[in-house]
Design a protein around this motif. Structure first.
Motif, PDB file in Angstrom:
ATOM      1  N   THR A  32       0.684  -1.260   0.084  1.00 38.71           N
ATOM      2  CA  THR A  32      -0.061  -0.125   0.039  1.00 38.71           C
ATOM      3  C   THR A  32       0.656   1.341  -0.004  1.00 38.71           C
ATOM      4  N   THR A  33       2.170   1.129   0.070  1.00 37.38           N
ATOM      5  CA  THR A  33       3.035   2.329  -0.065  1.00 37.38           C
ATOM      6  C   THR A  33       3.159   2.971  -1.264  1.00 37.38           C
ATOM      7  N   HIS A  34       3.513   4.208  -1.400  1.00 35.21           N
ATOM      8  CA  HIS A  34       3.394   4.983  -2.812  1.00 35.21           C
ATOM      9  C   HIS A  34       5.008   5.284  -2.992  1.00 35.21           C
ATOM     10  N   VAL A  35       5.887   4.958  -2.306  1.00 29.98           N
ATOM     11  CA  VAL A  35       7.228   5.456  -2.524  1.00 29.98           C
ATOM     12  C   VAL A  35       8.051   4.290  -2.554  1.00 29.98           C
ATOM     13  N   PRO A  36       8.458   3.814  -4.022  1.00 33.86           N
ATOM     14  CA  PRO A  36       9.613   2.763  -3.927  1.00 33.86           C
ATOM     15  C   PRO A  36      10.800   2.867  -3.513  1.00 33.86           C
ATOM     16  N   LEU A  37      11.439   1.716  -2.932  1.00 34.11           N
ATOM     17  CA  LEU A  37      12.780   1.943  -2.404  1.00 34.11           C
ATOM     18  C   LEU A  37      13.656   2.422  -3.220  1.00 34.11           C
ATOM     19  N   SER A  38      13.834   2.084  -4.609  1.00 37.39           N
ATOM     20  CA  SER A  38      14.538   2.839  -5.487  1.00 37.39           C
ATOM     21  C   SER A  38      14.430   4.331  -5.371  1.00 37.39           C
ATOM     22  N   GLN A  39      13.417   4.930  -5.064  1.00 32.78           N
ATOM     23  CA  GLN A  39      13.281   6.219  -5.023  1.00 32.78           C
ATOM     24  C   GLN A  39      13.969   6.741  -3.525  1.00 32.78           C
ATOM     25  N   VAL A  40      13.519   5.985  -2.568  1.00 30.56           N
ATOM     26  CA  VAL A  40      13.880   6.257  -1.326  1.00 30.56           C
ATOM     27  C   VAL A  40      15.481   6.380  -1.466  1.00 30.56           C
ATOM     28  N   LEU A  41      16.163   5.428  -2.121  1.00 23.27           N
ATOM     29  CA  LEU A  41      17.711   5.556  -2.213  1.00 23.27           C
ATOM     30  C   LEU A  41      18.238   6.745  -2.814  1.00 23.27           C
ATOM     31  N   THR A  42      17.464   7.304  -3.758  1.00 18.05           N
ATOM     32  CA  THR A  42      17.795   8.857  -4.549  1.00 18.05           C
ATOM     33  C   THR A  42      17.605   9.942  -3.346  1.00 18.05           C
ATOM     34  N   ILE A  43      16.517   9.837  -2.679  1.00 19.39           N
ATOM     35  CA  ILE A  43      16.355  10.819  -1.606  1.00 19.39           C
ATOM     36  C   ILE A  43      17.329  10.863  -0.812  1.00 19.39           C
ATOM     37  N   ALA A  44      17.563   9.760  -0.148  1.00 16.49           N
ATOM     38  CA  ALA A  44      18.765   9.460   0.986  1.00 16.49           C
ATOM     39  C   ALA A  44      19.836  10.038   0.597  1.00 16.49           C
ATOM     40  N   GLU A  45      20.283   9.621  -0.624  1.00 19.41           N
ATOM     41  CA  GLU A  45      21.753  10.133  -1.162  1.00 19.41           C
ATOM     42  C   GLU A  45      22.052  11.621  -1.490  1.00 19.41           C
ATOM     43  N   HIS A  46      20.858  12.176  -1.924  1.00 14.38           N
ATOM     44  CA  HIS A  46      20.925  13.488  -2.097  1.00 14.38           C
ATOM     45  C   HIS A  46      20.879  14.387  -0.896  1.00 14.38           C
ATOM     46  N   LEU A  47      20.756  13.772   0.387  1.00  9.78           N
ATOM     47  CA  LEU A  47      20.679  14.529   1.491  1.00  9.78           C
ATOM     48  C   LEU A  47      22.335  15.035   1.832  1.00  9.78           C
ATOM     49  N   HIS A  48      23.222  14.160   1.386  1.00 11.03           N
ATOM     50  CA  HIS A  48      24.752  14.406   1.681  1.00 11.03           C
ATOM     51  C   HIS A  48      25.236  14.014   0.131  1.00 11.03           C
ATOM     52  N   ASP A  49      25.738  15.214  -0.775  1.00  8.19           N
ATOM     53  CA  ASP A  49      26.181  14.981  -2.048  1.00  8.19           C
ATOM     54  C   ASP A  49      27.314  13.888  -1.953  1.00  8.19           C
ATOM     55  N   GLY A  50      27.403  12.900  -2.895  1.00  6.35           N
ATOM     56  CA  GLY A  50      28.291  12.062  -3.252  1.00  6.35           C
ATOM     57  C   GLY A  50      28.223  10.839  -2.063  1.00  6.35           C
ATOM     58  N   SER A  51      27.346  10.708  -1.188  1.00  4.33           N
ATOM     59  CA  SER A  51      27.326   9.644  -0.273  1.00  4.33           C
ATOM     60  C   SER A  51      26.559   8.526  -1.106  1.00  4.33           C
ATOM     61  N   ARG A  52      26.830   7.302  -0.351  1.00  6.77           N
ATOM     62  CA  ARG A  52      26.393   6.017  -1.061  1.00  6.77           C
ATOM     63  C   ARG A  52      25.756   5.270   0.067  1.00  6.77           C
ATOM     64  N   THR A  53      24.730   4.480  -0.420  1.00 10.72           N
ATOM     65  CA  THR A  53      23.772   3.586   0.473  1.00 10.72           C
ATOM     66  C   THR A  53      24.465   2.561   0.854  1.00 10.72           C
ATOM     67  N   ALA A  54      24.676   2.221   2.179  1.00  8.35           N
ATOM     68  CA  ALA A  54      25.482   1.030   2.594  1.00  8.35           C
ATOM     69  C   ALA A  54      24.385   0.024   3.164  1.00  8.35           C
TER      70      ALA A  54
END
Length: 200
Positions: free
Chosen positions: A57-79
């Motif tokens: 039922t959620t509206h935001v896919p995990l792939s979009q969440v990765l982009t959101i999180a990585e844009h909080l700190h330019d150049g960061s990578r998801t662990a």
């Protein structure tokens, strides 16, 4: 690393952790029977079903969440990233850059940041997490690449992912919701400067 520890690391859902629901979701015949698994099987299946229903039922896919999180700190990578279904559905994401580690909670329905960011340094990680994060520097692929491949391979939508050392190799392990089941997809990333291969 056992399946139990693997899922405990990459899926931090309070509701599911309380019942041990995801601890052995990818358990296969012959992997061994963890203590109490027979007694927990009914509650595990119920908890997994409940989590999958909420995830769908959620509206935001995990792939979009990765982009959101990585844009909080330019150049960061998801662990690592995980879906949590207790209360409001959220994703918990840990990103890294140089010596810094950030943990953020992102609403699975709106994509907005909820709660306060937790910032720490690599020195505060335990040995296993530190080794995996340091190894991330030598990996070409991003978590988003692994998620895309895993979703195609398992014909579903990813709800968690992380770097796990298995048999001496560092792999991306992605948990995918496919139908009424959770599937684990393991991908061996290419190392920087070295030819490699992916495996499912």
């Amino acid at each position: 690393m056992s399946k139990k520890h693997l899922f405990a690391l990459i899926v931090w859902s309070a509701t599911l952790a309380a019942t041990g629901a995801l601890a052995d979701a990818a358990q296969r015949p012959g992997d061994g029977d963890p203590v109490g698994a027979a007694e927990q099987s009914g509650s595990e299946e119920t908890a997994i079903r409940r989590a999958l229903e909420q995830f769908r039922t959620t509206h935001v896919p995990l792939s979009q969440v990765l982009t959101i999180a990585e844009h909080l700190h330019d150049g960061s990578r998801t662990a690592d990233i995980s879906f949590e279904s207790s209360g409001t559905p959220i994703y918990r994401v840990r990103t890294i850059k140089n010596e810094h580690v950030w943990e953020n909670v992102i609403d699975a329905n709106t994509g907005s940041i909820t709660g306060k960011e937790i910032a720490s340094s690599l020195k505060e990680l335990d040995r296993e997490d530190l080794a995996n994060v340091v190894a991330l520097k030598w990996i070409k692929q991003e978590m988003a690449d692994a998620v895309q491949v895993a979703e195609r391979a398992a014909a579903g939508s990813a709800l968690a992912g992380g770097l796990i050392r298995q048999d001496g190799r560092l792999n991306f392990v992605i948990v995918v919701a496919s139908g009424d089941h959770l599937k684990e997809v393991t991908l061996e990333p290419h190392k920087v400067g070295k030819p490699g291969s992916s495996r499912h």
